[in-house]
Write a protein that holds these residues in place. Sequence first.
Motif, PDB file in Angstrom:
ATOM      1  N   THR A  24       0.833  -1.196   0.000  1.00 36.09           N
ATOM      2  CA  THR A  24       0.000   0.000   0.000  1.00 36.09           C
ATOM      3  C   THR A  24       0.870   1.249   0.000  1.00 36.09           C
ATOM      4  O   THR A  24       1.762   1.401   0.830  1.00 36.09           O
ATOM      5  CB  THR A  24      -0.931   0.024   1.232  1.00 36.09           C
ATOM      6  N   VAL A  25       0.606   2.132  -0.944  1.00 37.22           N
ATOM      7  CA  VAL A  25       1.351   3.390  -1.048  1.00 37.22           C
ATOM      8  C   VAL A  25       0.804   4.371  -0.023  1.00 37.22           C
ATOM      9  O   VAL A  25      -0.400   4.580   0.067  1.00 37.22           O
ATOM     10  CB  VAL A  25       1.227   3.973  -2.468  1.00 37.22           C
ATOM     11  N   VAL A  26       1.714   4.969   0.745  1.00 36.25           N
ATOM     12  CA  VAL A  26       1.341   5.964   1.744  1.00 36.25           C
ATOM     13  C   VAL A  26       1.862   7.319   1.275  1.00 36.25           C
ATOM     14  O   VAL A  26       3.063   7.478   1.042  1.00 36.25           O
ATOM     15  CB  VAL A  26       1.931   5.625   3.132  1.00 36.25           C
ATOM     16  N   VAL A  61       6.544   4.976   0.546  1.00 36.95           N
ATOM     17  CA  VAL A  61       6.131   6.331   0.893  1.00 36.95           C
ATOM     18  C   VAL A  61       6.343   7.255  -0.299  1.00 36.95           C
ATOM     19  O   VAL A  61       7.363   7.186  -0.985  1.00 36.95           O
ATOM     20  CB  VAL A  61       6.906   6.848   2.124  1.00 36.95           C
ATOM     21  N   VAL A  62       5.351   8.100  -0.512  1.00 36.74           N
ATOM     22  CA  VAL A  62       5.427   9.168  -1.498  1.00 36.74           C
ATOM     23  C   VAL A  62       5.343  10.475  -0.726  1.00 36.74           C
ATOM     24  O   VAL A  62       4.464  10.647   0.125  1.00 36.74           O
ATOM     25  CB  VAL A  62       4.259   9.099  -2.506  1.00 36.74           C
ATOM     26  N   PRO A  89       5.974  19.158  -6.162  1.00 37.43           N
ATOM     27  CA  PRO A  89       6.913  18.043  -6.255  1.00 37.43           C
ATOM     28  C   PRO A  89       6.354  16.764  -5.639  1.00 37.43           C
ATOM     29  O   PRO A  89       5.614  16.804  -4.658  1.00 37.43           O
ATOM     30  CB  PRO A  89       8.124  18.542  -5.468  1.00 37.43           C
ATOM     31  N   VAL A  90       6.741  15.645  -6.252  1.00 38.89           N
ATOM     32  CA  VAL A  90       6.340  14.320  -5.784  1.00 38.89           C
ATOM     33  C   VAL A  90       7.596  13.452  -5.779  1.00 38.89           C
ATOM     34  O   VAL A  90       8.238  13.284  -6.814  1.00 38.89           O
ATOM     35  CB  VAL A  90       5.270  13.701  -6.710  1.00 38.89           C
ATOM     36  N   ALA A  91       7.950  12.909  -4.628  1.00 36.93           N
ATOM     37  CA  ALA A  91       9.135  12.067  -4.507  1.00 36.93           C
ATOM     38  C   ALA A  91       8.762  10.699  -3.963  1.00 36.93           C
ATOM     39  O   ALA A  91       7.879  10.582  -3.110  1.00 36.93           O
ATOM     40  CB  ALA A  91      10.165  12.722  -3.582  1.00 36.93           C
ATOM     41  N   ALA A  92       9.427   9.668  -4.470  1.00 40.11           N
ATOM     42  CA  ALA A  92       9.229   8.303  -3.978  1.00 40.11           C
ATOM     43  C   ALA A  92      10.356   7.440  -4.508  1.00 40.11           C
ATOM     44  O   ALA A  92      10.933   7.729  -5.559  1.00 40.11           O
ATOM     45  CB  ALA A  92       7.888   7.743  -4.431  1.00 40.11           C
ATOM     46  N   ASP A  93      10.681   6.387  -3.783  1.00 40.07           N
ATOM     47  CA  ASP A  93      11.728   5.470  -4.237  1.00 40.07           C
ATOM     48  C   ASP A  93      11.234   4.547  -5.334  1.00 40.07           C
ATOM     49  O   ASP A  93      11.978   4.182  -6.227  1.00 40.07           O
ATOM     50  CB  ASP A  93      12.275   4.663  -3.060  1.00 40.07           C
ATOM     51  N   GLN A  96       6.541   3.104  -9.436  1.00 41.39           N
ATOM     52  CA  GLN A  96       5.102   2.853  -9.382  1.00 41.39           C
ATOM     53  C   GLN A  96       4.438   3.735  -8.320  1.00 41.39           C
ATOM     54  O   GLN A  96       3.389   4.334  -8.567  1.00 41.39           O
ATOM     55  CB  GLN A  96       4.821   1.383  -9.091  1.00 41.39           C
ATOM     56  N   ALA A  97       5.032   3.825  -7.149  1.00 41.60           N
ATOM     57  CA  ALA A  97       4.473   4.662  -6.083  1.00 41.60           C
ATOM     58  C   ALA A  97       4.487   6.133  -6.497  1.00 41.60           C
ATOM     59  O   ALA A  97       3.522   6.869  -6.244  1.00 41.60           O
ATOM     60  CB  ALA A  97       5.249   4.462  -4.789  1.00 41.60           C
ATOM     61  N   ARG A  98       5.564   6.561  -7.144  1.00 50.08           N
ATOM     62  CA  ARG A  98       5.656   7.949  -7.600  1.00 50.08           C
ATOM     63  C   ARG A  98       4.547   8.247  -8.614  1.00 50.08           C
ATOM     64  O   ARG A  98       3.942   9.315  -8.597  1.00 50.08           O
ATOM     65  CB  ARG A  98       7.028   8.230  -8.199  1.00 50.08           C
ATOM     66  N   ARG A  99       4.279   7.285  -9.495  1.00 48.87           N
ATOM     67  CA  ARG A  99       3.192   7.476 -10.480  1.00 48.87           C
ATOM     68  C   ARG A  99       1.844   7.640  -9.785  1.00 48.87           C
ATOM     69  O   ARG A  99       1.017   8.454 -10.195  1.00 48.87           O
ATOM     70  CB  ARG A  99       3.145   6.303 -11.447  1.00 48.87           C
ATOM     71  N   VAL A 100       1.607   6.852  -8.738  1.00 46.61           N
ATOM     72  CA  VAL A 100       0.367   6.984  -7.968  1.00 46.61           C
ATOM     73  C   VAL A 100       0.275   8.393  -7.395  1.00 46.61           C
ATOM     74  O   VAL A 100      -0.747   9.074  -7.531  1.00 46.61           O
ATOM     75  CB  VAL A 100       0.286   5.926  -6.840  1.00 46.61           C
TER      76      VAL A 100
END
Length: 138
Positions: A24-26, A61-62, A89-93, A96-100
Amino acid sequence: MVLSVPFARIPTVVGLFAAVPSETVVIDTSNYFPHLNGHVDAVDRGQVESVWAAGQLGRPVVKAWNAALAGTLETRGVPAGTPGRIALPVAADSIQARRVGMRLVDESGFDPFDAGALADSWRQQPTGSRPRATGTAR
């Protein structure tokens, strides 16, 4: 799942994620303001806030919506293609999570800006202070 709590309080909500699937993306909207919510030793020693949050939550985490004031988020969201639309800005490792996160930012009325990995998300914090490799407080 969107998490909007004072940054230093993240450990107090970790238990809420026990039944949430690990993939689950948080979306973390918090910012580190030690003078308001208390110090986090690891962050004071130089760990990037979002990296610390991901470690606490044990979920992808995003980091998003934290680089604008609440009033901006409330009043400045407009449809895609509107002249003068604000970018966030949107950051994530995880790509797929960054796209969400980017899709949700777009749907909320802002142009998503790919800010890269969580290790680089310090750039979108209000202080904009780069973590110090020496381990000293920033």
